[in-house]
Design an enzyme around this catalytic site. Structure first.
Site, PDB file in Angstrom:
ATOM      1  CD  GLU A  59      -4.737   7.481  10.026  1.00 18.83           C
ATOM      2  OE1 GLU A  59      -4.191   6.139  10.240  1.00 18.83           O
ATOM      3  OE2 GLU A  59      -4.013   8.341  10.210  1.00 18.83           O
ATOM      4  CG  ASN A  93      -5.340   3.126   8.720  1.00 16.96           C
ATOM      5  OD1 ASN A  93      -5.443   2.230   7.981  1.00 16.96           O
ATOM      6  ND2 ASN A  93      -4.650   4.075   8.267  1.00 16.96           N
ATOM      7  NE  ARG A 109      -3.530   2.414   2.582  1.00  9.89           N
ATOM      8  CZ  ARG A 109      -3.421   3.144   3.893  1.00  9.89           C
ATOM      9  NH1 ARG A 109      -2.731   2.979   4.548  1.00  9.89           N
ATOM     10  NH2 ARG A 109      -4.024   4.064   3.630  1.00  9.89           N
ATOM     11  CE1 TYR A 168      -0.230   2.141  13.500  1.00  4.96           C
ATOM     12  CE2 TYR A 168      -2.342   3.599  12.859  1.00  4.96           C
ATOM     13  CZ  TYR A 168      -0.862   2.922  12.329  1.00  4.96           C
ATOM     14  OH  TYR A 168      -0.186   2.898  11.177  1.00  4.96           O
ATOM     15  CD  GLU A 171      -1.806   3.701   7.997  1.00  5.74           C
ATOM     16  OE1 GLU A 171      -1.454   4.070   9.218  1.00  5.74           O
ATOM     17  OE2 GLU A 171      -1.958   4.555   7.175  1.00  5.74           O
ATOM     18  CG  HIS A 202      -1.136   9.107   3.388  1.00  2.52           C
ATOM     19  ND1 HIS A 202      -0.981   7.529   3.828  1.00  2.52           N
ATOM     20  CD2 HIS A 202      -0.749   9.460   4.871  1.00  2.52           C
ATOM     21  CE1 HIS A 202      -0.906   7.148   4.944  1.00  2.52           C
ATOM     22  NE2 HIS A 202      -0.641   8.540   5.517  1.00  2.52           N
TER      23      HIS A 202
END
Length: 490
Positions: free
Chosen positions: A215, A342, A125, A344, A396, A169
């Site tokens: 995002e 994504n 990606r 985290y 991600e 991005h």
């Protein structure tokens, strides 16, 4: 790109200057590094469990973005981005660094693709830099910029790796910020749609997927409300209006690319940080977590999949809620082929709407983020139940670690544990009914981590920024072994 540090970020060291020419580095790839010991029995058990739990066609990948790795910031006709300008602002980047060279991927992409091939990746990606292919954000296209991506995509396909692209991005052409006000202006929507159509026309038959945005919460909130990211504004009303324009950009881009045609599957990538009350028995804490979830998750999921913004958050924003015109929400709600998530960490909030340091039983990353993989399982099941999205891809997931090279090796057991825990969390969600089709580790390389500069290292490969030498960390070997075990005949 990882989300941001929702608590605090640490100061970082200076980024050494290096030079970069435009000629691709075609010498043989650097040795991935020293092989660690063979996987333990616990790892073998993990591999077997994941092989049993994940679908046979599950896709293994890694991710990067243009601004964070490419470098060549002023070469071959590339225009300035808002991040080029933001890096020049004193104090904006904690280590005073910039993206002029970064990982020099613009020259070293053949070497980097060999590293992907060594890992055994199915997919990679990356993002297109809008100002590299259209320096002013409108008008003339830059053929030299397109030629770079043409070479990169061909190299990936020759290596048997599926290219997965992101259109935006965060590196908006600076010229648009100056001429129309950038993302604050509705004028950006048709310009982005034109850019998306051109990418689809040129590359749509060779790309596996195209994500419109990465995002958008970060672009809007960190760029326009907290001033942590480019362009560095502090205005909540601006941030919410920008969030709306970003979602309109997404919808217009999907429409434009559908009109062009091509084989690429189309979607969006959203960062999700599940919100938890500090005290589940406290009504105030539960309300705070609900608001946080609304501004982070539901603010983007609801218009994309339901054609409306969450009513409780519109009320919470009050006069700062965005101006919405007739037809905007219908534009945003486009049929999608995939949803990129994504993930985290999680957020823990008290009744003051303040972040509370969580228990951290599994520890914290070098960003200060709690390691809490069970939230990933819970969240995948939640969004599957509440939104019935198209197939999900973990676009991600990864951790920053204070990596050090010792005797030619980077031992990072914490990252291996992070990988293991989060892959197990994905497998559990799949077993319970979530339709998750792939996993992209963030990131392939250590890189420019936005306002943190270069010290926060997320990569599977360590990058010596002075020499641009890549070195496989122990986690890269672990991920490679996992992928090989998954692909072995069953």
């Amino acid at each position: 790109m990882p989300s941001f540090d929702r608590t605090t970020m640490h100061a970082t060291a200076a980024h050494p200057a290096t030079s970069a020419a435009t000629t691709p580095a075609t010498s043989s790839a650097a040795s991935p590094g020293v092989d660690p010991s063979t996987p333990s029995s616990a790892d073998t058990d993990t591999f077997r469990a994941l092989i049993r739990s994940l679908p046979a066609g599950f896709q293994w990948g890694s991710a990067t973005s243009a601004a964070q790795i490419e470098g060549a910031a002023r070469e071959d006709g590339k225009g300035e981005s808002i991040w080029d300008r933001f890096c020049a602002r004193p104090g904006a980047i904690k280590d005073g660094s910039d993206i002029d060279v970064a990982c020099d991927h613009y020259r070293r992409y053949p070497q980097d693709v060999k590293l992907m091939q060594w890992l055994g990746l199915d997919a990679y990606r990356f993002s297109f830099a809008w100002p590299r292919v259209q320096p002013l954000g409108r008008g003339a296209w830059n053929e030299a910029g397109f030629a770079f991506y043409d070479r990169l995509i061909d190299t990936l396909l020759e290596a048997g790796i599926q290219p997965n692209a992101t259109l935006y991005h965060w590196d908006l052409p600076q010229a648009l910020d100056e001429s129309i006000g950038g993302l604050l202006s509705r004028e950006v929507v048709p310009l982005f749609a034109d850019y998306a159509a051109e990418i689809a026309r040129r590359f749509g038959d060779r790309l596996a997927t195209i994500a419109t945005l990465n995002e958008p919460w970060c672009s809007a909130t960190l760029g326009y409300e907290t001033a942590q990211f480019a362009p560095g504004h502090r205005n909540r009303a601006e941030a919410t209006q920008v969030s709306h324009h970003l979602l309109m950009m997404h919808g217009a881009a999907i429409q434009a690319m559908r009109a062009v045609g091509g084989q690429a599957r189309l979607g969006i990538v959203l960062n999700h940080t599940p919100s938890f009350p500090a005290d589940p028995l406290s009504e105030a804490d539960r309300r705070a977590a609900r608001i946080d979830d609304g501004t982070n998750v539901r603010w983007y999921m609801d218009p994309v999949f339901r054609g409306q913004y969450p009513a409780d958050i519109v009320e919470y924003l009050g006069a700062d809620a965005p101006l919405i015109e007739v037809g905007d929400l219908a534009l945003i709600q486009q049929p999608l082929d995939f949803l990129g998530v994504n993930f985290y960490t999680r957020s823990v909030l008290d009744g003051r709407q303040a972040m509370v340091k969580p228990p951290g039983e599994l520890g914290f990353t070098d960003m200060g983020w709690e390691i809490y993989p069970q939230a990933l399982t819970q969240h995948l099941l939640r969004i599957s139940r509440e939104y019935t999205p198209p197939p999900i891809v973990i676009t991600e997931n990864g951790m920053a670690n204070a990596d050090r090279v010792v005797d030619g090796r980077v031992a990072d057991p914490a990252r291996i544990a992070y990988l293991r825990g989060h892959l197990e969390a994905v497998a559990q969600a799949v077993a319970l009914g979530a339709d998750v089709r792939g996993y992209f580790y963030w990131s392939l390389l250590d890189n420019f981590e936005w306002n943190s500069g270069y010290e926060k290292r997320f990569g599977l490969f360590h990058v010596d920024y002075a020499t641009q030498q890549r070195l496989a960390k122990d986690s890269a070997h672990w991920y490679r072994d996992m992928i090989a075990a998954f692909k072995a005949p069953r």
